[in-house]
Motif scaffolding. Sequence first.
Motif, PDB file in Angstrom:
ATOM      1  N   GLY A 112       0.692  -1.149   0.040  1.00 16.71           N
ATOM      2  CA  GLY A 112       0.142  -0.168  -0.064  1.00 16.71           C
ATOM      3  C   GLY A 112       1.142   1.266   0.074  1.00 16.71           C
ATOM      4  O   GLY A 112       2.134   1.005   0.000  1.00 16.71           O
ATOM      5  N   ALA A 113       0.259   2.488   0.002  1.00 12.38           N
ATOM      6  CA  ALA A 113       0.891   3.767  -0.076  1.00 12.38           C
ATOM      7  C   ALA A 113      -0.250   4.885   0.462  1.00 12.38           C
ATOM      8  O   ALA A 113      -1.516   4.488   0.412  1.00 12.38           O
ATOM      9  N   VAL A 114       0.567   5.722   1.466  1.00 16.03           N
ATOM     10  CA  VAL A 114      -0.249   6.811   1.737  1.00 16.03           C
ATOM     11  C   VAL A 114       0.525   7.898   1.187  1.00 16.03           C
ATOM     12  O   VAL A 114       1.687   7.899   1.184  1.00 16.03           O
ATOM     13  N   PHE A 115      -0.224   9.116   0.918  1.00 12.86           N
ATOM     14  CA  PHE A 115       0.256  10.180   0.632  1.00 12.86           C
ATOM     15  C   PHE A 115      -0.810  11.496   0.673  1.00 12.86           C
ATOM     16  O   PHE A 115      -1.958  11.089   0.532  1.00 12.86           O
ATOM     17  N   LYS A 116      -0.131  12.639   0.443  1.00 14.80           N
ATOM     18  CA  LYS A 116      -1.067  13.745   0.277  1.00 14.80           C
ATOM     19  C   LYS A 116      -1.028  14.440  -0.917  1.00 14.80           C
ATOM     20  O   LYS A 116      -0.017  14.486  -1.600  1.00 14.80           O
ATOM     21  N   VAL A 117      -2.381  14.925  -1.194  1.00 14.48           N
ATOM     22  CA  VAL A 117      -2.343  15.969  -2.539  1.00 14.48           C
ATOM     23  C   VAL A 117      -2.869  17.233  -1.941  1.00 14.48           C
ATOM     24  O   VAL A 117      -3.982  17.248  -1.545  1.00 14.48           O
ATOM     25  N   ALA A 118      -2.199  18.200  -1.870  1.00 18.19           N
ATOM     26  CA  ALA A 118      -2.580  19.484  -1.528  1.00 18.19           C
ATOM     27  C   ALA A 118      -3.762  20.144  -2.315  1.00 18.19           C
ATOM     28  O   ALA A 118      -3.927  19.840  -3.543  1.00 18.19           O
ATOM     29  N   ARG A 119      -4.443  20.730  -1.840  1.00 16.08           N
ATOM     30  CA  ARG A 119      -5.543  21.842  -2.244  1.00 16.08           C
ATOM     31  C   ARG A 119      -6.925  20.909  -2.624  1.00 16.08           C
ATOM     32  O   ARG A 119      -6.941  19.893  -2.942  1.00 16.08           O
ATOM     33  N   LYS A 175      -6.159  16.303   0.435  1.00 16.30           N
ATOM     34  CA  LYS A 175      -6.677  15.058   0.425  1.00 16.30           C
ATOM     35  C   LYS A 175      -5.502  13.983   0.832  1.00 16.30           C
ATOM     36  O   LYS A 175      -4.373  14.157   0.624  1.00 16.30           O
ATOM     37  N   ASP A 176      -5.919  13.279   2.038  1.00 14.23           N
ATOM     38  CA  ASP A 176      -5.075  12.150   2.437  1.00 14.23           C
ATOM     39  C   ASP A 176      -5.386  10.944   1.726  1.00 14.23           C
ATOM     40  O   ASP A 176      -6.703  10.361   1.778  1.00 14.23           O
ATOM     41  N   LEU A 177      -4.562  10.190   0.905  1.00 18.72           N
ATOM     42  CA  LEU A 177      -4.941   9.207   0.018  1.00 18.72           C
ATOM     43  C   LEU A 177      -4.347   8.066   0.304  1.00 18.72           C
ATOM     44  O   LEU A 177      -2.956   7.991   1.017  1.00 18.72           O
TER      45      LEU A 177
END
Lengths: 172, 68
Positions: free
Chosen positions: A83-90, A146-148
Motif C-alpha cells: 500500500g501507500a499513503v500520500f497527500k495531494v494538496a488543495r 486529500k489524504d490518499l
Amino acid sequence: MACVSVAAISRICGPNPGGIKTKMYVARVVDILTLPAATNKVVATDIVMKSGKAMVAWDIELDSGNITVETEGSVSNPSLKAGAVFKVARNSPGIDAAIDGAIGQELLILIPENSGNVRILGQLDKGAFLGYKGATGLKSADFAGKDLTVTWEGLFESPNYYTGVVPITAAP
Amino acid sequence: MALSKYKFTGEVLGGPTELYSILRKETIYLDDRITDEQAEYLFNRKSPYVELAKPETAKNTLPADTAK
C-alpha cells in the motif's frame, strides 16, 4: 602538494534516503496494453498503453508519502499486502474530479522513491485501489487537501521495480 | 532533425507521443524532437517505442556454387 587534501574512499553502501518523490503516475489497468514481466523483480521494458491512453501525473505533497509492504494471514501460510499513503494538496474542482474518477477503478501506479527506485503498485489482472479523505483543515495553517491511500492485497510478492519510461501523453 | 538510424513506433502501437524517463529525468518526444541519443537509449533498453529504421536484410546464404 595542495594545501587541502581530500582523498577518495571507496563507498560501500552510501546514502539511503527514505520517502517518496513529489510526483507519481497513475493509469487504469484497462487502458494498459502491456505490462512486461519482471526479471529478478525489475520490469526493465516499457509499459505500453492502449491507443489514445496515457498515464497521468499527480503531484504529491512533499514528505507526505510512504510505501508499505507487510505479510498478512497466518505465519505458516501468509500472503503479502502492499500500500501507500500520500497527500495531494488543495481542494479544487479539477483535483477533486480527477481523484473522484480514480476511485473504484483498478489502477496501476508508478511511485518514484527518494532512493531512485520506482515501485509498481498494481497488476493488469489485479489492480491497486485508491481511497481518500479530504479536509479543509480547521485553521489557516492546517493542511487543506486529500489524504490518499493505495491498497493492493493478496500478493505473492512485494511490488516490483520499474526502470522503463512512463507514457505521459496519449497519441492523437 | 529527423532520425536516420531509428524510427519510432508509437503510432503503430497506438501508444503515447511523449515518454518520461524517470531515470534520465527528461521527457522524450516521439516526434521530430527526439534526438538520436534518446532514440538509442530507448532502443538499447529494448523499448517497444523505437526500432531500427533499416533492419539488416537477410544475406544470401546460398553457397556460391549453387548460384546459377
